[in-house]
Design a protein around this motif. Structure first.
Motif, mmCIF file in Angstrom:
data_model
loop_
_atom_site.group_PDB
_atom_site.id
_atom_site.type_symbol
_atom_site.label_atom_id
_atom_site.label_comp_id
_atom_site.label_asym_id
_atom_site.label_seq_id
_atom_site.Cartn_x
_atom_site.Cartn_y
_atom_site.Cartn_z
ATOM 1 N N VAL A 20 -46.167 -34.561 81.077
ATOM 2 C CA VAL A 20 -47.544 -35.043 81.005
ATOM 3 C C VAL A 20 -47.515 -36.559 81.184
ATOM 4 O O VAL A 20 -46.883 -37.278 80.407
ATOM 5 C CB VAL A 20 -48.195 -34.667 79.654
ATOM 6 C CG1 VAL A 20 -49.649 -35.118 79.615
ATOM 7 C CG2 VAL A 20 -48.092 -33.156 79.406
ATOM 8 N N THR A 21 -48.217 -37.037 82.222
ATOM 9 C CA THR A 21 -48.226 -38.460 82.541
ATOM 10 C C THR A 21 -49.652 -38.976 82.713
ATOM 11 O O THR A 21 -50.582 -38.212 82.937
ATOM 12 C CB THR A 21 -47.441 -38.755 83.837
ATOM 13 O OG1 THR A 21 -48.136 -38.195 84.959
ATOM 14 C CG2 THR A 21 -46.027 -38.200 83.788
ATOM 15 N N ALA B 66 -50.810 -23.812 75.684
ATOM 16 C CA ALA B 66 -51.521 -24.369 74.528
ATOM 17 C C ALA B 66 -50.741 -25.537 73.922
ATOM 18 O O ALA B 66 -51.343 -26.527 73.488
ATOM 19 C CB ALA B 66 -51.767 -23.287 73.483
ATOM 20 N N ASP B 67 -49.410 -25.441 73.903
ATOM 21 C CA ASP B 67 -48.590 -26.547 73.397
ATOM 22 C C ASP B 67 -48.813 -27.801 74.236
ATOM 23 O O ASP B 67 -48.940 -28.902 73.705
ATOM 24 C CB ASP B 67 -47.099 -26.182 73.423
ATOM 25 C CG ASP B 67 -46.744 -25.053 72.476
ATOM 26 O OD1 ASP B 67 -47.380 -24.937 71.416
ATOM 27 O OD2 ASP B 67 -45.817 -24.281 72.811
ATOM 28 N N MET B 68 -48.838 -27.632 75.551
ATOM 29 C CA MET B 68 -49.064 -28.766 76.445
ATOM 30 C C MET B 68 -50.472 -29.334 76.266
ATOM 31 O O MET B 68 -50.664 -30.550 76.215
ATOM 32 C CB MET B 68 -48.834 -28.334 77.900
ATOM 33 C CG MET B 68 -48.995 -29.444 78.919
ATOM 34 S SD MET B 68 -50.691 -29.666 79.546
ATOM 35 C CE MET B 68 -50.972 -28.124 80.377
ATOM 36 N N MET B 69 -51.447 -28.468 76.132
ATOM 37 C CA MET B 69 -52.838 -28.907 76.026
ATOM 38 C C MET B 69 -53.103 -29.718 74.757
ATOM 39 O O MET B 69 -54.051 -30.494 74.703
ATOM 40 C CB MET B 69 -53.790 -27.713 76.112
ATOM 41 C CG MET B 69 -53.923 -27.135 77.515
ATOM 42 S SD MET B 69 -54.556 -28.315 78.732
ATOM 43 C CE MET B 69 -56.196 -28.623 78.102
ATOM 44 N N PHE C 105 -47.082 -32.423 85.609
ATOM 45 C CA PHE C 105 -46.153 -31.547 86.322
ATOM 46 C C PHE C 105 -45.948 -30.346 85.410
ATOM 47 O O PHE C 105 -45.720 -30.510 84.217
ATOM 48 C CB PHE C 105 -44.818 -32.248 86.553
ATOM 49 C CG PHE C 105 -44.920 -33.463 87.434
ATOM 50 C CD1 PHE C 105 -44.898 -33.341 88.808
ATOM 51 C CD2 PHE C 105 -45.052 -34.727 86.875
ATOM 52 C CE1 PHE C 105 -44.994 -34.465 89.619
ATOM 53 C CE2 PHE C 105 -45.150 -35.850 87.673
ATOM 54 C CZ PHE C 105 -45.121 -35.720 89.060
ATOM 55 N N PHE C 106 -46.025 -29.146 85.976
ATOM 56 C CA PHE C 106 -45.880 -27.969 85.121
ATOM 57 C C PHE C 106 -45.254 -26.815 85.883
ATOM 58 O O PHE C 106 -45.337 -26.729 87.103
ATOM 59 C CB PHE C 106 -47.230 -27.560 84.517
ATOM 60 C CG PHE C 106 -48.266 -27.139 85.524
ATOM 61 C CD1 PHE C 106 -48.522 -25.805 85.766
ATOM 62 C CD2 PHE C 106 -48.994 -28.093 86.226
ATOM 63 C CE1 PHE C 106 -49.476 -25.421 86.692
ATOM 64 C CE2 PHE C 106 -49.965 -27.719 87.141
ATOM 65 C CZ PHE C 106 -50.200 -26.378 87.378
ATOM 66 N N ILE D 285 -45.033 -41.598 81.076
ATOM 67 C CA ILE D 285 -45.031 -40.329 80.347
ATOM 68 C C ILE D 285 -45.723 -40.574 79.015
ATOM 69 O O ILE D 285 -45.418 -41.533 78.319
ATOM 70 C CB ILE D 285 -43.594 -39.823 80.133
ATOM 71 C CG1 ILE D 285 -42.917 -39.573 81.487
ATOM 72 C CG2 ILE D 285 -43.584 -38.553 79.274
ATOM 73 C CD1 ILE D 285 -41.432 -39.269 81.408
ATOM 74 N N VAL D 286 -46.698 -39.725 78.676
ATOM 75 C CA VAL D 286 -47.393 -39.889 77.399
ATOM 76 C C VAL D 286 -46.411 -39.595 76.266
ATOM 77 O O VAL D 286 -45.395 -38.911 76.477
ATOM 78 C CB VAL D 286 -48.649 -38.985 77.299
ATOM 79 C CG1 VAL D 286 -49.618 -39.250 78.440
ATOM 80 C CG2 VAL D 286 -48.279 -37.519 77.241
ATOM 81 N N PRO D 287 -46.665 -40.085 75.043
ATOM 82 C CA PRO D 287 -45.770 -39.785 73.918
ATOM 83 C C PRO D 287 -45.562 -38.268 73.766
ATOM 84 O O PRO D 287 -46.525 -37.506 73.797
ATOM 85 C CB PRO D 287 -46.502 -40.373 72.712
ATOM 86 C CG PRO D 287 -47.329 -41.480 73.301
ATOM 87 C CD PRO D 287 -47.759 -40.973 74.658
#
Length: 139
Positions: A28-29, A53-56, A68-69, A40-42
């Motif tokens: 996640v950027t 859901a974890d990514m969201m 990127f996923f 890259i976000v923390p």
């Protein structure tokens, strides 16, 4: 058009992400406040075995991102697919100038981070549903 700086840290994570059976499922950027560098976000490198859901949980619906996923799904004829993809998310509420910065940067990211199966653009948080993305991938 300003050149977007894509740090080696992101390129290295991306190279690892592309590998078959990679330990990375999501990266996640977003851009720095001055819009010159991708970052890259923390906690934005998320391991294999996690869920959409974890990514969201890292996504603020009011903020823009490049994500990127790895998308895993089964085709209608039973074939298991694993597709490395890129999503640009720019919410409708963003100022037009910010949307333009992200749109212009997308091509630069794709030039350095190629070999992706799919590229998506979304503008509403309701669009950020894994089933919605799987449906788009099957087309």
């Amino acid at each position: 058009m300003q050149t977007l700086n894509i740090p080696q840290e992101i390129l290295d994570a991306y190279t690892s992400f592309l590998k078959r059976n990679s330990d990375i499922r999501y990266i996640v950027t977003n851009m720095t406040d001055d819009h010159t560098t991708l970052q890259i976000v923390p906690d934005g490198i998320i391991a294999k075995g996690t869920t959409w859901a974890d990514m969201m949980k890292l996504v603020d619906p009011a903020a823009p991102y490049f994500i990127f996923f790895t998308l895993n799904y089964t085709t209608d004829d039973g074939l298991n697919k694993e597709e490395k993809s890129l999503m640009m998310y720019t919410p409708e509420s963003l100022p037009t100038a910010m949307k333009m910065v992200y749109a212009q940067s997308k091509g630069q990211i794709q030039a350095k981070c190629n070999k992706l199966h799919q590229k998506f653009e979304f503008h509403g948080v309701d669009d950020l549903d894994e089933e919605n993305i799987i449906a788009k991938s099957k087309k």
